[in-house]
Design a protein around this motif. Structure first.
Motif, PDB file in Angstrom:
ATOM      1  N   CYS A 130       0.814  -1.231   0.000  1.00  0.00           N
ATOM      2  CA  CYS A 130       0.000   0.000   0.000  1.00  0.00           C
ATOM      3  C   CYS A 130       0.838   1.268   0.000  1.00  0.00           C
ATOM      4  CB  CYS A 130      -0.905   0.037   1.221  1.00  0.00           C
ATOM      5  SG  CYS A 130      -2.106  -1.284   1.265  1.00  0.00           S
ATOM      6  N   HIS A 131       2.084   1.185   0.463  1.00  0.00           N
ATOM      7  CA  HIS A 131       2.848   2.422   0.671  1.00  0.00           C
ATOM      8  C   HIS A 131       4.042   2.599  -0.255  1.00  0.00           C
ATOM      9  CE1 HIS A 131       0.699   4.044   4.124  1.00  0.00           C
ATOM     10  NE2 HIS A 131       0.677   2.845   4.653  1.00  0.00           N
ATOM     11  N   LEU A 132       4.338   1.599  -1.101  1.00  0.00           N
ATOM     12  CA  LEU A 132       5.472   1.760  -2.023  1.00  0.00           C
ATOM     13  C   LEU A 132       4.961   1.729  -3.457  1.00  0.00           C
ATOM     14  CD1 LEU A 132       8.240  -0.530  -0.493  1.00  0.00           C
ATOM     15  CD2 LEU A 132       8.259   1.957  -0.637  1.00  0.00           C
TER      16      LEU A 132
ATOM     17  N   THR B 220      -6.193   2.030  10.757  1.00  0.00           N
ATOM     18  CA  THR B 220      -7.262   3.019  10.569  1.00  0.00           C
ATOM     19  C   THR B 220      -8.392   2.272   9.867  1.00  0.00           C
ATOM     20  OG1 THR B 220      -6.707   3.728   8.327  1.00  0.00           O
ATOM     21  CG2 THR B 220      -5.476   4.774  10.106  1.00  0.00           C
ATOM     22  N   GLU B 221      -9.391   3.023   9.444  1.00  0.00           N
ATOM     23  CA  GLU B 221     -10.481   2.380   8.704  1.00  0.00           C
ATOM     24  C   GLU B 221      -9.978   1.706   7.440  1.00  0.00           C
ATOM     25  OE1 GLU B 221     -13.891   4.869   7.709  1.00  0.00           O
ATOM     26  OE2 GLU B 221     -13.954   5.346   9.861  1.00  0.00           O
ATOM     27  N   ARG B 222      -8.942   2.298   6.853  1.00  0.00           N
ATOM     28  CA  ARG B 222      -8.469   1.770   5.566  1.00  0.00           C
ATOM     29  C   ARG B 222      -7.148   1.021   5.683  1.00  0.00           C
ATOM     30  NH1 ARG B 222      -7.607   6.659   2.359  1.00  0.00           N
ATOM     31  NH2 ARG B 222      -7.329   5.287   0.593  1.00  0.00           N
ATOM     32  N   MET B 223      -6.531   1.081   6.836  1.00  0.00           N
ATOM     33  CA  MET B 223      -5.235   0.417   7.011  1.00  0.00           C
ATOM     34  C   MET B 223      -5.342  -0.600   8.143  1.00  0.00           C
ATOM     35  SD  MET B 223      -1.598   2.138   7.981  1.00  0.00           S
ATOM     36  CE  MET B 223      -0.549   1.251   9.141  1.00  0.00           C
ATOM     37  N   PRO B 224      -4.843  -1.832   7.927  1.00  0.00           N
ATOM     38  CA  PRO B 224      -4.950  -2.854   8.973  1.00  0.00           C
ATOM     39  C   PRO B 224      -4.077  -2.525  10.183  1.00  0.00           C
ATOM     40  CG  PRO B 224      -3.609  -3.650   7.144  1.00  0.00           C
ATOM     41  CD  PRO B 224      -4.161  -2.319   6.718  1.00  0.00           C
TER      42      PRO B 224
ATOM     43  N   ALA C 230       6.170  11.742   7.697  1.00  0.00           N
ATOM     44  CA  ALA C 230       4.945  10.955   7.902  1.00  0.00           C
ATOM     45  C   ALA C 230       4.437  11.127   9.330  1.00  0.00           C
ATOM     46  CB  ALA C 230       5.219   9.484   7.611  1.00  0.00           C
ATOM     47  N   ALA C 231       3.125  11.075   9.487  1.00  0.00           N
ATOM     48  CA  ALA C 231       2.488  11.233  10.800  1.00  0.00           C
ATOM     49  C   ALA C 231       2.966  12.513  11.484  1.00  0.00           C
ATOM     50  CB  ALA C 231       2.747   9.996  11.669  1.00  0.00           C
ATOM     51  N   GLY C 232       3.100  13.557  10.702  1.00  0.00           N
ATOM     52  CA  GLY C 232       3.507  14.850  11.237  1.00  0.00           C
ATOM     53  C   GLY C 232       4.924  14.837  11.807  1.00  0.00           C
TER      54      GLY C 232
HETATM   55  C1  HEC Z   1      -3.990  -2.256   3.100  1.00  0.00           C
HETATM   56  C2  HEC Z   1      -3.118  -1.131   2.810  1.00  0.00           C
HETATM   57  C3  HEC Z   1      -2.143  -0.672   3.871  1.00  0.00           C
HETATM   58  C4  HEC Z   1      -1.158  -1.399   4.501  1.00  0.00           C
HETATM   59  C5  HEC Z   1      -0.813  -2.869   4.308  1.00  0.00           C
HETATM   60  C6  HEC Z   1      -0.466  -0.480   5.355  1.00  0.00           C
HETATM   61  N1  HEC Z   1      -1.033   0.764   5.270  1.00  0.00           N
HETATM   62 FE1  HEC Z   1      -0.411   2.445   6.247  1.00  0.00          FE
HETATM   63  N2  HEC Z   1      -1.971   3.478   5.484  1.00  0.00           N
HETATM   64  C7  HEC Z   1      -2.869   2.991   4.552  1.00  0.00           C
HETATM   65  C8  HEC Z   1      -3.802   4.044   4.216  1.00  0.00           C
HETATM   66  C9  HEC Z   1      -4.938   3.931   3.211  1.00  0.00           C
HETATM   67  C10 HEC Z   1      -3.436   5.170   4.985  1.00  0.00           C
HETATM   68  C11 HEC Z   1      -4.100   6.565   5.015  1.00  0.00           C
HETATM   69  C12 HEC Z   1      -4.917   6.700   6.265  1.00  0.00           C
HETATM   70  C13 HEC Z   1      -6.329   6.308   6.038  1.00  0.00           C
HETATM   71  O1  HEC Z   1      -6.876   6.655   5.001  1.00  0.00           O
HETATM   72  O2  HEC Z   1      -6.920   5.658   6.905  1.00  0.00           O
HETATM   73  C14 HEC Z   1      -2.286   4.782   5.770  1.00  0.00           C
HETATM   74  C15 HEC Z   1      -1.611   5.634   6.640  1.00  0.00           C
HETATM   75  C16 HEC Z   1      -0.422   5.338   7.262  1.00  0.00           C
HETATM   76  C17 HEC Z   1       0.338   6.266   8.079  1.00  0.00           C
HETATM   77  C18 HEC Z   1      -0.023   7.710   8.390  1.00  0.00           C
HETATM   78  C19 HEC Z   1       0.579   8.614   7.352  1.00  0.00           C
HETATM   79  C20 HEC Z   1       0.322  10.062   7.663  1.00  0.00           C
HETATM   80  O3  HEC Z   1       1.291  10.827   7.660  1.00  0.00           O
HETATM   81  O4  HEC Z   1      -0.836  10.418   7.914  1.00  0.00           O
HETATM   82  C21 HEC Z   1       1.442   5.603   8.497  1.00  0.00           C
HETATM   83  C22 HEC Z   1       2.557   6.158   9.364  1.00  0.00           C
HETATM   84  C23 HEC Z   1       1.364   4.259   7.945  1.00  0.00           C
HETATM   85  N3  HEC Z   1       0.228   4.144   7.213  1.00  0.00           N
HETATM   86  C24 HEC Z   1       2.316   3.288   8.144  1.00  0.00           C
HETATM   87  C25 HEC Z   1       2.190   1.968   7.714  1.00  0.00           C
HETATM   88  C26 HEC Z   1       3.145   0.948   8.035  1.00  0.00           C
HETATM   89  C27 HEC Z   1       4.445   1.163   8.787  1.00  0.00           C
HETATM   90  C28 HEC Z   1       2.659  -0.217   7.497  1.00  0.00           C
HETATM   91  C29 HEC Z   1       3.264  -1.612   7.618  1.00  0.00           C
HETATM   92  C30 HEC Z   1       3.519  -2.093   8.944  1.00  0.00           C
HETATM   93  C31 HEC Z   1       1.403   0.107   6.822  1.00  0.00           C
HETATM   94  N4  HEC Z   1       1.164   1.443   6.978  1.00  0.00           N
HETATM   95  C32 HEC Z   1       0.640  -0.815   6.131  1.00  0.00           C
HETATM   96  C33 HEC Z   1      -2.891   1.725   4.008  1.00  0.00           C
HETATM   97  C34 HEC Z   1      -2.065   0.684   4.376  1.00  0.00           C
END
Ligand code: HEC
Length: 111
Positions: free
Chosen positions: A42-44, A77-81, A61-63
């Protein structure tokens, strides 16, 4: 004219390669690996110009707050596990240490 454009592109590519952080410590290297495995989907960006599901993560990231970032990773979050059952605290620390080495892209520095 075409030639000039490709020369320019090459110059940009070389500059980008130089901007990569070269020396990561062991924690940051572990973080990069776990990040690529658990978060990369999701992030790369799979390739340049492709939109990712989650935001691109870097130093800011995250401020720029490590505790806020930890809360995102632990609780999701709602969209992130949530990762609290999948990652050890040390792995989460390593991811944070790694993300803090990623430079903010020049065109996003105002964020
Ligand atoms: C299924 C997709 C998904 C995966 C897997 C995922 N994320 Fe996320 N992440 C998101 C989404 C979408 C958001 C944006 C926040 C939202 O919409 O809820 C987010 C937001 C974030 C944020 C906040 C960024 C900001 O500045 O607001 C951080 C930090 C983060 N993710 C770290 C991680 C890390 C570290 C991992 C692995 C351990 C991870 N995420 C795995 C989807 C994912």
């Amino acid at each position: 004219m075409k030639n000039r454009v490709s020369t320019l592109l090459l110059a940009f590519a070389a500059a980008a390669a130089h901007a990569q952080p070269s020396a990561l410590n062991e924690t940051q290297l572990l973080g990069r690996q776990v990040f690529a495995q658990s978060c990369g989907i999701c992030h790369l960006q799979p390739s340049l110009g492709v939109k990712t599901y989650g935001p691109m993560l870097n130093k800011s990231a995250a401020g720029g707050n490590d505790e806020v970032m930890r809360a995102f990773i632990v609780n999701g979050t709602e969209r992130m596990p949530a990762f609290k059952y999948y990652l050890k605290p040390a792995e989460i620390d390593a991811i944070i240490a790694y993300v803090r080495t990623v430079p903010v892209p020049a065109n996003e520095s105002h964020k």
